[in-house]
Write a protein that holds these residues in place. Structure first.
Motif, PDB file in Angstrom:
ATOM      1  N   SER A 196      42.865 -64.085   9.394  1.00 31.30           N
ATOM      2  CA  SER A 196      43.524 -64.563  10.600  1.00 31.30           C
ATOM      3  C   SER A 196      44.931 -65.041  10.263  1.00 31.30           C
ATOM      4  CB  SER A 196      42.760 -65.718  11.213  1.00 31.30           C
ATOM      5  OG  SER A 196      41.524 -65.292  11.692  1.00 31.30           O
ATOM      6  N   ASN A 197      45.816 -64.886  11.209  1.00 34.87           N
ATOM      7  CA  ASN A 197      47.130 -65.508  11.069  1.00 34.87           C
ATOM      8  C   ASN A 197      47.638 -65.896  12.453  1.00 34.87           C
ATOM      9  OD1 ASN A 197      48.486 -63.237  12.229  1.00 34.87           O
ATOM     10  ND2 ASN A 197      48.619 -62.271  10.238  1.00 34.87           N
ATOM     11  N   ALA A 198      48.458 -66.930  12.451  1.00 31.87           N
ATOM     12  CA  ALA A 198      49.038 -67.428  13.704  1.00 31.87           C
ATOM     13  C   ALA A 198      50.427 -67.951  13.402  1.00 31.87           C
ATOM     14  CB  ALA A 198      48.168 -68.533  14.285  1.00 31.87           C
ATOM     15  N   TYR A 199      51.343 -67.694  14.317  1.00 31.20           N
ATOM     16  CA  TYR A 199      52.682 -68.225  14.167  1.00 31.20           C
ATOM     17  C   TYR A 199      53.323 -68.333  15.540  1.00 31.20           C
ATOM     18  CZ  TYR A 199      53.631 -63.195  14.143  1.00 31.20           C
ATOM     19  OH  TYR A 199      53.655 -61.866  14.452  1.00 31.20           O
ATOM     20  N   GLY A 200      54.355 -69.161  15.608  1.00 30.99           N
ATOM     21  CA  GLY A 200      55.024 -69.355  16.877  1.00 30.99           C
ATOM     22  C   GLY A 200      55.956 -70.542  16.826  1.00 30.99           C
ATOM     23  N   ALA A 201      56.411 -70.963  17.985  1.00 34.35           N
ATOM     24  CA  ALA A 201      57.312 -72.103  18.088  1.00 34.35           C
ATOM     25  C   ALA A 201      57.010 -72.859  19.374  1.00 34.35           C
ATOM     26  CB  ALA A 201      58.766 -71.625  18.096  1.00 34.35           C
ATOM     27  N   GLU A 202      57.246 -74.163  19.334  1.00 36.61           N
ATOM     28  CA  GLU A 202      57.047 -75.008  20.507  1.00 36.61           C
ATOM     29  C   GLU A 202      58.297 -75.833  20.759  1.00 36.61           C
ATOM     30  OE1 GLU A 202      53.575 -77.427  20.259  1.00 36.61           O
ATOM     31  OE2 GLU A 202      52.248 -75.709  19.973  1.00 36.61           O
ATOM     32  N   LEU A 203      58.587 -76.075  22.012  1.00 38.72           N
ATOM     33  CA  LEU A 203      59.725 -76.889  22.410  1.00 38.72           C
ATOM     34  C   LEU A 203      59.232 -77.851  23.482  1.00 38.72           C
ATOM     35  CD1 LEU A 203      62.827 -77.438  22.468  1.00 38.72           C
ATOM     36  CD2 LEU A 203      62.951 -75.669  24.235  1.00 38.72           C
ATOM     37  N   MET A 204      59.642 -79.136  23.359  1.00 36.30           N
ATOM     38  CA  MET A 204      59.230 -80.124  24.352  1.00 36.30           C
ATOM     39  C   MET A 204      60.383 -81.083  24.625  1.00 36.30           C
ATOM     40  SD  MET A 204      56.073 -82.720  24.093  1.00 36.30           S
ATOM     41  CE  MET A 204      55.753 -83.964  25.282  1.00 36.30           C
ATOM     42  N   VAL A 205      60.625 -81.363  25.893  1.00 33.10           N
ATOM     43  CA  VAL A 205      61.607 -82.350  26.325  1.00 33.10           C
ATOM     44  C   VAL A 205      60.828 -83.391  27.119  1.00 33.10           C
ATOM     45  CG1 VAL A 205      63.675 -82.757  27.698  1.00 33.10           C
ATOM     46  CG2 VAL A 205      63.417 -80.606  26.435  1.00 33.10           C
ATOM     47  N   ARG A 206      61.032 -84.672  26.770  1.00 33.84           N
ATOM     48  CA  ARG A 206      60.231 -85.727  27.384  1.00 33.84           C
ATOM     49  C   ARG A 206      61.109 -86.884  27.854  1.00 33.84           C
ATOM     50  NH1 ARG A 206      55.065 -88.524  24.415  1.00 33.84           N
ATOM     51  NH2 ARG A 206      54.370 -89.710  26.207  1.00 33.84           N
ATOM     52  N   LYS A 207      60.789 -87.413  29.042  1.00 27.13           N
ATOM     53  CA  LYS A 207      61.443 -88.611  29.572  1.00 27.13           C
ATOM     54  C   LYS A 207      60.368 -89.681  29.732  1.00 27.13           C
ATOM     55  CE  LYS A 207      64.283 -90.229  33.434  1.00 27.13           C
ATOM     56  NZ  LYS A 207      63.613 -91.465  33.741  1.00 27.13           N
ATOM     57  N   LYS A 208      60.530 -90.823  29.023  1.00 19.96           N
ATOM     58  CA  LYS A 208      59.478 -91.833  28.982  1.00 19.96           C
ATOM     59  C   LYS A 208      59.789 -93.100  29.772  1.00 19.96           C
ATOM     60  CE  LYS A 208      57.813 -92.458  24.794  1.00 19.96           C
ATOM     61  NZ  LYS A 208      57.628 -92.527  23.331  1.00 19.96           N
ATOM     62  N   SER A 209      61.041 -93.304  30.180  1.00 24.62           N
ATOM     63  CA  SER A 209      61.373 -94.570  30.840  1.00 24.62           C
ATOM     64  C   SER A 209      61.877 -94.330  32.262  1.00 24.62           C
ATOM     65  CB  SER A 209      62.446 -95.305  30.019  1.00 24.62           C
ATOM     66  OG  SER A 209      63.613 -94.519  29.940  1.00 24.62           O
ATOM     67  N   GLY A 210      61.881 -95.401  33.031  1.00 26.55           N
ATOM     68  CA  GLY A 210      62.342 -95.319  34.412  1.00 26.55           C
ATOM     69  C   GLY A 210      61.193 -95.057  35.367  1.00 26.55           C
ATOM     70  N   ARG A 211      61.533 -95.007  36.659  1.00 23.68           N
ATOM     71  CA  ARG A 211      60.502 -94.781  37.683  1.00 23.68           C
ATOM     72  C   ARG A 211      59.942 -93.362  37.615  1.00 23.68           C
ATOM     73  NH1 ARG A 211      62.478 -97.480  43.198  1.00 23.68           N
ATOM     74  NH2 ARG A 211      60.391 -96.850  43.778  1.00 23.68           N
ATOM     75  N   MET A 212      60.777 -92.414  37.182  1.00 22.48           N
ATOM     76  CA  MET A 212      60.301 -91.041  37.024  1.00 22.48           C
ATOM     77  C   MET A 212      60.200 -90.722  35.532  1.00 22.48           C
ATOM     78  SD  MET A 212      61.653 -87.431  38.511  1.00 22.48           S
ATOM     79  CE  MET A 212      60.622 -87.436  39.964  1.00 22.48           C
ATOM     80  N   SER A 213      59.039 -90.255  35.133  1.00 20.87           N
ATOM     81  CA  SER A 213      58.822 -89.859  33.737  1.00 20.87           C
ATOM     82  C   SER A 213      58.120 -88.515  33.729  1.00 20.87           C
ATOM     83  CB  SER A 213      57.997 -90.915  33.001  1.00 20.87           C
ATOM     84  OG  SER A 213      56.731 -91.048  33.620  1.00 20.87           O
ATOM     85  N   GLY A 214      58.075 -87.906  32.557  1.00 25.62           N
ATOM     86  CA  GLY A 214      57.386 -86.636  32.450  1.00 25.62           C
ATOM     87  C   GLY A 214      57.874 -85.830  31.270  1.00 25.62           C
ATOM     88  N   TRP A 215      57.480 -84.584  31.239  1.00 27.06           N
ATOM     89  CA  TRP A 215      57.885 -83.710  30.149  1.00 27.06           C
ATOM     90  C   TRP A 215      57.814 -82.246  30.559  1.00 27.06           C
ATOM     91  CZ3 TRP A 215      53.813 -80.687  28.173  1.00 27.06           C
ATOM     92  CH2 TRP A 215      52.533 -81.138  28.480  1.00 27.06           C
ATOM     93  N   ILE A 216      58.559 -81.447  29.815  1.00 26.37           N
ATOM     94  CA  ILE A 216      58.557 -79.994  29.966  1.00 26.37           C
ATOM     95  C   ILE A 216      58.247 -79.430  28.592  1.00 26.37           C
ATOM     96  CG2 ILE A 216      59.926 -77.947  30.493  1.00 26.37           C
ATOM     97  CD1 ILE A 216      61.654 -79.720  32.316  1.00 26.37           C
ATOM     98  N   GLY A 217      57.290 -78.521  28.531  1.00 28.33           N
ATOM     99  CA  GLY A 217      56.913 -77.931  27.255  1.00 28.33           C
ATOM    100  C   GLY A 217      56.810 -76.419  27.339  1.00 28.33           C
ATOM    101  N   TYR A 218      57.187 -75.765  26.250  1.00 25.66           N
ATOM    102  CA  TYR A 218      57.089 -74.301  26.168  1.00 25.66           C
ATOM    103  C   TYR A 218      56.574 -73.922  24.786  1.00 25.66           C
ATOM    104  CZ  TYR A 218      58.305 -69.408  25.709  1.00 25.66           C
ATOM    105  OH  TYR A 218      58.243 -68.068  25.481  1.00 25.66           O
ATOM    106  N   SER A 219      55.674 -72.981  24.762  1.00 30.54           N
ATOM    107  CA  SER A 219      55.103 -72.504  23.511  1.00 30.54           C
ATOM    108  C   SER A 219      55.154 -70.976  23.491  1.00 30.54           C
ATOM    109  CB  SER A 219      53.650 -72.984  23.408  1.00 30.54           C
ATOM    110  OG  SER A 219      53.007 -72.368  22.329  1.00 30.54           O
ATOM    111  N   LEU A 220      55.629 -70.422  22.390  1.00 28.86           N
ATOM    112  CA  LEU A 220      55.654 -68.976  22.154  1.00 28.86           C
ATOM    113  C   LEU A 220      54.842 -68.750  20.889  1.00 28.86           C
ATOM    114  CD1 LEU A 220      56.802 -66.100  22.630  1.00 28.86           C
ATOM    115  CD2 LEU A 220      58.738 -66.766  21.187  1.00 28.86           C
TER     116      LEU A 220
END
Length: 183
Positions: free
Chosen positions: A1-25
Motif C-alpha cells: 500500500s502507499n498513500a500520499y497527498g497534501a492538506e491545507l487548512m485556514v482557521r479563525k478561532k476568535s471573535g463572534r464568527m469562527s470556523g475553518w476551511i480545509g482542503y485535502s488532495l
C-alpha cells in the motif's frame, strides 16, 4: 500500500464568527501480490478520494444563541463496475434449479469506476440556558439541508432480465433535536 497527498487548512478561532476551511488532495493505492484481489495488480481502494473540501463556520448571535453550518464536497468513491452478465450450468442440476436462471455478474478490475462527486450542507442552532441551575443546550439541526443523497453502493438483481441495477443511497434531509445538560 502507499498513500500520499497534501492538506491545507485556514482557521479563525476568535471573535463572534469562527470556523475553518480545509482542503485535502490525496492518492491511495493498494496491491496484494500473488492473490486474486485485482489479479495482484495495483488498484485504488474504495475509500480513496482525490479531493475533500470542507467549510465550517459558527456565529455567536448573543450570549445564548449561536448558529453554525458546514458544507462538504468530496470526489466520489471508487467501486467495481459490472461489465455484463454470464450464465452458467452445473451438469448435475436441472437448468431451472436456480431462481436467477444461473445468471451472474461479470465485474471489471477492482474499483475501476467512481461514483459521482458528493456535496452536502448541514445547519444547526444552539440555545444556551440553565436547567435547574445546570448549564444546558438545546440544539436544533438539519443534516443534508438540500437532501442530496450520495450513492453508498450499487446492487445488481440477477433474478430480473434484464438485470435490475439499484443505487443504494445515504440519508436524505434529516431534522434533529437534541438537549444537553451538564452536571
Amino acid at each position: 500500500s502507499n498513500a500520499y497527498g497534501a492538506e491545507l487548512m485556514v482557521r479563525k478561532k476568535s471573535g463572534r464568527m469562527s470556523g475553518w476551511i480545509g482542503y485535502s488532495l490525496s492518492w491511495t493505492r493498494r496491491k496484494f501480490p500473488d492473490t486474486y484481489i485485482n489479479f495482484g495488480n495495483w488498484y485504488y481502494p474504495r475509500w480513496d478520494r482525490r479531493h475533500d473540501f470542507v467549510v465550517v463556520s459558527t456565529y455567536e448571535i448573543n450570549d445564548r444563541w449561536e448558529i453554525s453550518g458546514q458544507w462538504k464536497y468530496n470526489t466520489g468513491q471508487g467501486y467495481t463496475r459490472a461489465l455484463g452478465t454470464y450464465t452458467y450450468h452445473i451438469p448435475e442440476y436441472p437448468s431451472n434449479f436456480f431462481n436467477s436462471e444461473n445468471r451472474r455478474m461479470l465485474f471489471g478490475a477492482e474499483n475501476n469506476y467512481r461514483f459521482p462527486a458528493d456535496h452536502r450542507l448541514d445547519l444547526s442552532a444552539n440555545y444556551k440556558h440553565q436547567f435547574f441551575g445546570l448549564p444546558a443546550i438545546l440544539n436544533i439541526s438539519i443534516y443534508n439541508v438540500y437532501s442530496r443523497r450520495a450513492i453508498y453502493y450499487r446492487d445488481y438483481n440477477t433474478d430480473e432480465n434484464p438485470v435490475e441495477v439499484t443505487d443504494v443511497k445515504l440519508l436524505p434531509i434529516l431534522p434533529m433535536v437534541a438537549y444537553e445538560v451538564k452536571f
